[in-house]
Design a protein around this motif. Sequence first.
Motif, short mmCIF file in Angstrom:
data_model
loop_
_atom_site.label_atom_id
_atom_site.label_comp_id
_atom_site.label_asym_id
_atom_site.label_seq_id
_atom_site.Cartn_x
_atom_site.Cartn_y
_atom_site.Cartn_z
N GLY A 1 0.77 -1.25 0.07
CA GLY A 1 -0.21 -0.09 0.17
C GLY A 1 0.77 1.26 0.20
N TYR A 2 2.23 1.10 0.14
CA TYR A 2 3.06 2.34 0.26
C TYR A 2 3.24 2.76 -1.19
N SER A 3 3.36 4.14 -1.45
CA SER A 3 3.50 4.65 -2.52
C SER A 3 4.88 5.33 -2.79
N ILE A 4 5.86 4.60 -3.53
CA ILE A 4 7.24 5.08 -3.88
C ILE A 4 7.20 6.45 -4.62
N PRO A 5 7.73 7.39 -3.95
CA PRO A 5 7.82 8.82 -4.38
C PRO A 5 8.86 8.69 -5.66
N PRO A 6 8.82 9.74 -6.52
CA PRO A 6 9.72 9.64 -7.58
C PRO A 6 10.95 10.57 -7.38
N TYR A 7 10.98 11.21 -6.20
CA TYR A 7 11.84 12.28 -6.06
C TYR A 7 13.36 11.51 -5.49
N TYR A 8 13.35 10.36 -5.04
CA TYR A 8 14.62 9.97 -4.14
C TYR A 8 15.28 8.59 -5.00
N ASP A 9 16.09 8.14 -4.44
CA ASP A 9 16.83 7.08 -4.93
C ASP A 9 15.89 5.86 -5.00
N SER A 10 16.14 4.77 -6.07
CA SER A 10 15.32 3.78 -6.24
C SER A 10 15.35 2.57 -5.49
N MET A 11 16.51 2.59 -4.29
CA MET A 11 16.60 1.32 -3.69
C MET A 11 15.33 1.11 -3.06
N ILE A 12 14.81 -0.08 -2.88
CA ILE A 12 13.55 -0.04 -1.82
C ILE A 12 13.82 -1.29 -0.91
N ALA A 13 14.85 -1.93 -1.09
CA ALA A 13 15.17 -3.02 -0.18
C ALA A 13 16.75 -3.62 -0.26
N LYS A 14 17.24 -4.31 0.75
CA LYS A 14 18.21 -5.04 0.59
C LYS A 14 18.16 -6.29 1.11
N VAL A 15 18.44 -7.44 0.32
CA VAL A 15 18.45 -8.78 0.69
C VAL A 15 19.75 -9.23 1.10
N ILE A 16 20.17 -9.82 2.29
CA ILE A 16 21.59 -9.86 2.83
C ILE A 16 21.20 -11.42 3.29
N VAL A 17 22.45 -12.22 2.83
CA VAL A 17 22.33 -13.62 3.41
C VAL A 17 23.61 -14.08 4.07
N HIS A 18 23.72 -14.91 4.65
CA HIS A 18 24.98 -15.50 5.49
C HIS A 18 24.85 -16.99 5.55
N GLY A 19 25.93 -17.50 5.29
CA GLY A 19 26.11 -18.90 5.12
C GLY A 19 27.43 -19.54 5.73
N GLU A 20 27.46 -20.79 5.98
CA GLU A 20 28.90 -21.14 6.40
C GLU A 20 29.90 -21.04 5.48
N ASN A 21 29.56 -21.25 4.29
CA ASN A 21 30.44 -21.03 3.16
C ASN A 21 29.87 -19.98 1.75
N ARG A 22 30.68 -19.84 0.87
CA ARG A 22 30.08 -19.05 -0.05
C ARG A 22 29.13 -19.72 -0.86
N PHE A 23 29.10 -21.16 -1.18
CA PHE A 23 27.94 -21.80 -1.92
C PHE A 23 26.87 -21.69 -1.21
N GLU A 24 26.65 -21.93 0.09
CA GLU A 24 25.44 -21.96 0.82
C GLU A 24 24.90 -20.56 0.93
N ALA A 25 25.76 -19.41 0.92
CA ALA A 25 25.22 -18.08 0.79
C ALA A 25 24.77 -17.86 -0.71
N LEU A 26 25.40 -18.34 -1.63
CA LEU A 26 24.78 -18.17 -3.07
C LEU A 26 23.35 -18.88 -3.28
N MET A 27 23.15 -19.97 -2.63
CA MET A 27 21.98 -20.72 -2.68
C MET A 27 20.85 -20.20 -2.05
N LYS A 28 21.46 -19.69 -0.67
CA LYS A 28 20.49 -18.98 0.28
C LYS A 28 19.86 -17.62 -0.64
#
Length: 455
Positions: free
Chosen positions: A377-404
């Motif tokens: 229901g939120y309206s993204i205004p056109p005046y600012y940066d277009s980033m709306i989210a950051k998805v961050i993952v952590h794994g025991e190793n790089r492969f696990e992080a990539l799959m996650k």
Amino acid sequence: MFNKILIANRGEIAVRIIRAARELGVGTVAIYSTADRDALHVHLADEAICVGPARSTESYLNMNNILSAAVATGAQAIHPGFGFLSENSKFARLCEEMNIKFIGPSAKVMDMMGDKINARAEMIKAGVPVTPGSEGEVHTTDEAVKIAEEIGYPIMIKASAGGGGKGIRKVNNVEELVPAFEAAQAEAQAAFGNGAMFIERMIFPARHIEVQILGDSQGNVIHLGERDCSLQRNNQKVLEESPSVAIGHTLRNEITAAAVKAAQHVSYENAGTIEFLLDESSGKFYFMEMNTRVQVEHPVTEFVSGVDIVKEQIRVANGNELSVKQEDVTFSGHAIECRINSENPKFNFAPSPGKITNLFLPSGGVGLRVDSAMYSGYSIPPYYDSMIAKVIVHGENRFEALMKMQRALLEFDVEGVITNVDFQLELISDPHVVAGDYDTSFLGNVFLPEYQKED
């Protein structure tokens, strides 16, 4: 500890700071423009005050209104987040004059390290390796041509002030130099009000490696490891990870020690990032710039180090020592961050503001975090940066992080606006990225040409 801080920002970073402050028992004041009246950070803060119209210059960059809001609400400190006034030494100085703590380095240090020419000179004094380049400001095309002939092509033209990819051009030969210099200078003048430029030899292709540092007022400086930010489009980061697969134990020790030396040389206080270019063919690295603020990609470092960088910022600004010493910092696993923007990758990444009619953010499991200020229901205004989210993952190793990360992006569902989620999913699944075989040229020269061929 502070009783109340004002957050001079918006979007996900404002939400991030409010949450950290609340966990520390600190009250918060949100500022907002008229376009952000219904923004999440406004709802989450203990207090909120409007500082102006939609245009950033009249609200989030309006120093007088922001400082007036701090005085009116009794805020003892201001956290600037990233972007906007976060690297503006004038604003930091005004805060100091008004006895309001700026949660960041001093204005003096910001002047020293925020200006790329000054920073370069200080790094030479500190014994940190820098790329061959101009020794001072470059204002004319005649100067630029002479310096380029001396250091050799290819070169990078950069704005002395500011960041975020503005006022930067790559130049391969003398024919490209004059139009590139004029365009970069005009862009820098418009973005930062400063047309001073400098020139350095281009290390290309290269890895973009940055080291997170923290310093306190007692003189303690530590690092929290490195991040690889080589996946970029038009000098804007798209995906970041920690640790870098391009760095072994010996080089990691060298580059993090250089970052600590750089921060100690300028008596750095609070959170900051020392950015380097790594020439993989020679194993040599060169100082590029310092960001005197918290970074968009700080969560990947938080995942691998276990240190809450935003809380440390607030504690340090309050006069406390860092809660950890270098020998206490340990690194575990691998973390990756994808920036989710409301933009159309198939249409030259054009911004896609509008109303979010439905939103499902990925969740579940250990090692998954989504930083966002969006809601259905939120309206993204056109005046600012277009980033709306950051998805961050952590794994025991790089492969696990990539799959996650692949799993998380497959779950990410937003309706009403176009996003780059599918683009990020293809990028994180690309064989070169999976293998860690990429540099700063990969996204523009290899991935995007193939991606844009697709229907």
